[in-house]
Motif scaffolding. Sequence first.
Motif, PDB file in Angstrom:
ATOM      1  N   VAL A 197       0.835  -1.199   0.000  1.00 46.69           N
ATOM      2  CA  VAL A 197       0.000   0.000   0.000  1.00 46.69           C
ATOM      3  C   VAL A 197       0.870   1.250   0.000  1.00 46.69           C
ATOM      4  O   VAL A 197       0.637   2.218  -0.736  1.00 46.69           O
ATOM      5  CB  VAL A 197      -0.944  -0.002   1.224  1.00 46.69           C
ATOM      6  CG1 VAL A 197      -1.746   1.278   1.286  1.00 46.69           C
ATOM      7  CG2 VAL A 197      -1.877  -1.191   1.162  1.00 46.69           C
ATOM      8  N   LYS A 198       1.914   1.199   0.801  1.00 44.38           N
ATOM      9  CA  LYS A 198       2.807   2.356   0.914  1.00 44.38           C
ATOM     10  C   LYS A 198       3.537   2.632  -0.404  1.00 44.38           C
ATOM     11  O   LYS A 198       3.770   3.788  -0.766  1.00 44.38           O
ATOM     12  CB  LYS A 198       3.824   2.104   2.034  1.00 44.38           C
ATOM     13  CG  LYS A 198       4.216   3.372   2.758  1.00 44.38           C
ATOM     14  CD  LYS A 198       4.853   3.073   4.097  1.00 44.38           C
ATOM     15  CE  LYS A 198       4.022   3.590   5.242  1.00 44.38           C
ATOM     16  NZ  LYS A 198       4.569   3.219   6.540  1.00 44.38           N
ATOM     17  N   ASP A 199       3.905   1.556  -1.101  1.00 44.78           N
ATOM     18  CA  ASP A 199       4.572   1.709  -2.399  1.00 44.78           C
ATOM     19  C   ASP A 199       3.735   2.563  -3.336  1.00 44.78           C
ATOM     20  O   ASP A 199       4.242   3.465  -4.000  1.00 44.78           O
ATOM     21  CB  ASP A 199       4.803   0.334  -3.040  1.00 44.78           C
ATOM     22  CG  ASP A 199       5.980  -0.393  -2.408  1.00 44.78           C
ATOM     23  OD1 ASP A 199       6.729   0.269  -1.658  1.00 44.78           O
ATOM     24  OD2 ASP A 199       6.130  -1.599  -2.659  1.00 44.78           O
ATOM     25  N   VAL A 200       2.427   2.237  -3.364  1.00 44.18           N
ATOM     26  CA  VAL A 200       1.531   2.984  -4.238  1.00 44.18           C
ATOM     27  C   VAL A 200       1.494   4.451  -3.813  1.00 44.18           C
ATOM     28  O   VAL A 200       1.555   5.365  -4.637  1.00 44.18           O
ATOM     29  CB  VAL A 200       0.114   2.372  -4.206  1.00 44.18           C
ATOM     30  CG1 VAL A 200      -0.847   3.209  -5.020  1.00 44.18           C
ATOM     31  CG2 VAL A 200       0.139   0.967  -4.722  1.00 44.18           C
ATOM     32  N   GLN A 201       1.437   4.645  -2.504  1.00 39.50           N
ATOM     33  CA  GLN A 201       1.392   5.997  -1.961  1.00 39.50           C
ATOM     34  C   GLN A 201       2.630   6.786  -2.403  1.00 39.50           C
ATOM     35  O   GLN A 201       2.534   7.954  -2.776  1.00 39.50           O
ATOM     36  CB  GLN A 201       1.357   5.886  -0.439  1.00 39.50           C
ATOM     37  CG  GLN A 201       0.638   7.009   0.227  1.00 39.50           C
ATOM     38  CD  GLN A 201       0.423   6.706   1.711  1.00 39.50           C
ATOM     39  OE1 GLN A 201       0.674   5.593   2.162  1.00 39.50           O
ATOM     40  NE2 GLN A 201      -0.013   7.686   2.447  1.00 39.50           N
ATOM     41  N   GLU A 202       3.788   6.118  -2.383  1.00 40.62           N
ATOM     42  CA  GLU A 202       5.027   6.796  -2.760  1.00 40.62           C
ATOM     43  C   GLU A 202       5.041   7.165  -4.231  1.00 40.62           C
ATOM     44  O   GLU A 202       5.507   8.235  -4.616  1.00 40.62           O
ATOM     45  CB  GLU A 202       6.228   5.907  -2.426  1.00 40.62           C
ATOM     46  CG  GLU A 202       6.673   6.075  -0.977  1.00 40.62           C
ATOM     47  CD  GLU A 202       7.567   4.947  -0.506  1.00 40.62           C
ATOM     48  OE1 GLU A 202       8.120   4.230  -1.370  1.00 40.62           O
ATOM     49  OE2 GLU A 202       7.686   4.783   0.719  1.00 40.62           O
ATOM     50  N   ILE A 203       4.499   6.263  -5.048  1.00 40.62           N
ATOM     51  CA  ILE A 203       4.456   6.554  -6.485  1.00 40.62           C
ATOM     52  C   ILE A 203       3.594   7.783  -6.728  1.00 40.62           C
ATOM     53  O   ILE A 203       3.949   8.665  -7.516  1.00 40.62           O
ATOM     54  CB  ILE A 203       3.909   5.338  -7.259  1.00 40.62           C
ATOM     55  CG1 ILE A 203       4.925   4.211  -7.233  1.00 40.62           C
ATOM     56  CG2 ILE A 203       3.590   5.719  -8.690  1.00 40.62           C
ATOM     57  CD1 ILE A 203       4.416   2.897  -7.747  1.00 40.62           C
TER      58      ILE A 203
END
Lengths: 75, 183
Positions: free
Chosen positions: B23-29
Amino acid sequence: MAVVRGKKICRFCENKINYINYKDERILKRFTNERGKIIPRRVTGNCAMHQRKLTTAIKRGRVLAIVAFESESYR
Amino acid sequence: MRIYETTFVINPQTDDSTIDKHVKDVQEIIASSNGKIIHESAMGTRRLAYEIKGLTQGYYASFLYEAESDVLGKLDRHFKINEAYIRDLTIRIEADPEDVIKQIDPFGKHGSGRDNDNDDNSSNRRGHSRDSSRDDDKKEEAKAEAPAEEKPAEKAVEAEEKTEEAPAESADSSDSSDEKKEL
């Protein structure tokens, strides 16, 4: 013996809903039949605008596996 | 800058920290494209309406955000490369984001809501009581935001619906019971 019914009112108009959430299984289910087909607006009484939005929402929900494309196969 | 909403489904057969990382990966993108997250919601693990890659459950999360359009390519690439994501959908929001937030999932406020909603798909329409309890939740939320004029109207709708559906429903249930006998 014809059943006389009053004019149906669009439930979305009545509740002033402008956006139909495609993740809300409860709403999507309410407007599909047991096979997962979208119920026509002649039955539900939705207005054209909301039926359009609802259709889009249901189709999006199908992609995300929130509602089924089809279910319960009959023989 | 445009407003988008990305919803994705993660394979839940890992530990929570891995899911959080995805989930965090998406947030970072999103953040990397000047993104500004307006609303985020985690619907948690719920049953899939149909099997995907042999899975029957998925972890749902969603972001509503404003970002440059190059985010779309990046997200698409990310979702395709990583096999943990079993479904993803990004749409452009043309409605007022306020309206969207109002309608966003009723479970969002109650934390992650994992494992809450598993057997909900089993009954098609008979879950009226359960539904109504959820309605109440929603009404409470609505009260906080808007005046409570909705309540009587919605009740009327429910009642009307019940009367309309009653004959059909009884027919359905008899049908389905017949079917079970056959099986």
